[in-house]
Design an enzyme around this catalytic site. Sequence first.
Site, PDB file in Angstrom:
ATOM      1  N   GLY A   1      -6.653  20.218  78.957  1.00 21.05           N
ATOM      2  CA  GLY A   1      -6.445  21.458  79.693  1.00 21.05           C
ATOM      3  C   GLY A   1      -7.479  21.750  80.763  1.00 21.05           C
ATOM      4  O   GLY A   1      -7.667  22.913  81.144  1.00 21.05           O
TER       5      GLY A   1
ATOM      6  N   ASN B   1      -7.311  21.047  83.907  1.00 19.38           N
ATOM      7  CA  ASN B   1      -6.602  21.589  85.070  1.00 19.38           C
ATOM      8  C   ASN B   1      -6.146  23.021  84.809  1.00 19.38           C
ATOM      9  O   ASN B   1      -6.192  23.866  85.703  1.00 19.38           O
ATOM     10  CB  ASN B   1      -5.398  20.701  85.427  1.00 19.38           C
TER      11      ASN B   1
ATOM     12  N   MET C   1       2.605  15.429  78.506  1.00 20.93           N
ATOM     13  CA  MET C   1       2.932  14.031  78.219  1.00 20.93           C
ATOM     14  C   MET C   1       4.385  13.794  77.805  1.00 20.93           C
ATOM     15  O   MET C   1       4.710  12.731  77.291  1.00 20.93           O
ATOM     16  CB  MET C   1       1.996  13.496  77.119  1.00 20.93           C
ATOM     17  N   LYS C   2       5.238  14.768  78.018  1.00 15.94           N
ATOM     18  CA  LYS C   2       6.642  14.599  77.627  1.00 15.94           C
ATOM     19  C   LYS C   2       7.484  14.561  78.902  1.00 15.94           C
ATOM     20  O   LYS C   2       7.307  15.411  79.780  1.00 15.94           O
ATOM     21  CB  LYS C   2       7.021  15.795  76.744  1.00 15.94           C
TER      22      LYS C   2
ATOM     23  N   LEU D   1      10.491  15.349  81.181  1.00  9.37           N
ATOM     24  CA  LEU D   1      11.467  16.442  81.187  1.00  9.37           C
ATOM     25  C   LEU D   1      12.862  15.881  81.458  1.00  9.37           C
ATOM     26  O   LEU D   1      13.023  14.935  82.227  1.00  9.37           O
ATOM     27  CB  LEU D   1      11.102  17.460  82.276  1.00  9.37           C
TER      28      LEU D   1
ATOM     29  N   ASN E   1       3.541  18.483  89.655  1.00  7.08           N
ATOM     30  CA  ASN E   1       2.751  17.704  88.696  1.00  7.08           C
ATOM     31  C   ASN E   1       1.517  17.158  89.400  1.00  7.08           C
ATOM     32  O   ASN E   1       1.531  16.955  90.611  1.00  7.08           O
ATOM     33  CB  ASN E   1       3.608  16.532  88.189  1.00  7.08           C
TER      34      ASN E   1
ATOM     35  N   HIS F   1      -1.023  13.841  89.354  1.00  6.61           N
ATOM     36  CA  HIS F   1      -1.077  12.461  88.861  1.00  6.61           C
ATOM     37  C   HIS F   1      -2.380  11.801  89.338  1.00  6.61           C
ATOM     38  O   HIS F   1      -2.755  11.944  90.507  1.00  6.61           O
ATOM     39  CB  HIS F   1       0.140  11.678  89.371  1.00  6.61           C
TER      40      HIS F   1
END
Length: 187
Positions: A14, A16, A88-89, A91, A105, A107
């Site tokens: 967390g 970010n 980490m899932k 969508l 997002n 990266h």
Amino acid sequence: MVKKNACIFISGQGSNLKSLIENSRIYNFPIKISLVVSNNQNAKGILYAKKNYIPYLIVKTKKRNFEHIILKKIKEHKISLICLAGYMKVLSKNFINSCKNKIVNIHPSLLPKFKGLNTYKRILVNKECKTGCSVHFVNEKLDGGKIINQKIFFIDEKDNIQSLREKTQKLERRTYAEAIIKIYRYN
Ligand code: GRF
């Protein structure tokens, strides 16, 4: 100024999220963090939500309807921006289409290079001379949406996975904040 409601999706540290919470306190930063979603009940990031009195939702992603539960909360909180920050899932198409152009997002690479996992290791194996981080809109392709903001640094020959991670994550804070400012600049 009237801030837009944003939701941050996390799975881990967390860092970010922490930085976005700090930025959101700045008077003219365009968003307010109104909800935090985690698919991991042990995510350290949840502590930042608790500490800052931000509502949070822990979802069991094995449940078939978990995305419906999130979508319902997102409507309730009138969320206009979803920021993935180490979520980490993957969508579903349905979820992405339900929130079209509202999901971003971060990266840890210079997209379109090094999409996906194990980024730092692949960067080192490939003997890249520079790397960085990217904030992009989320579409159905993994790490494939339009890039909003990117920052670069040069790789030192002494760098390893750990040092690359530290340098990249340090750069991510500013990159995410600037990306959000850019999104709302003309709105
Ligand atoms: C970040 O490095 C981000 O690029 C990647 O996952 C990491 C999350 O870190 N997608 P944190 O949970 O925000 O500390």
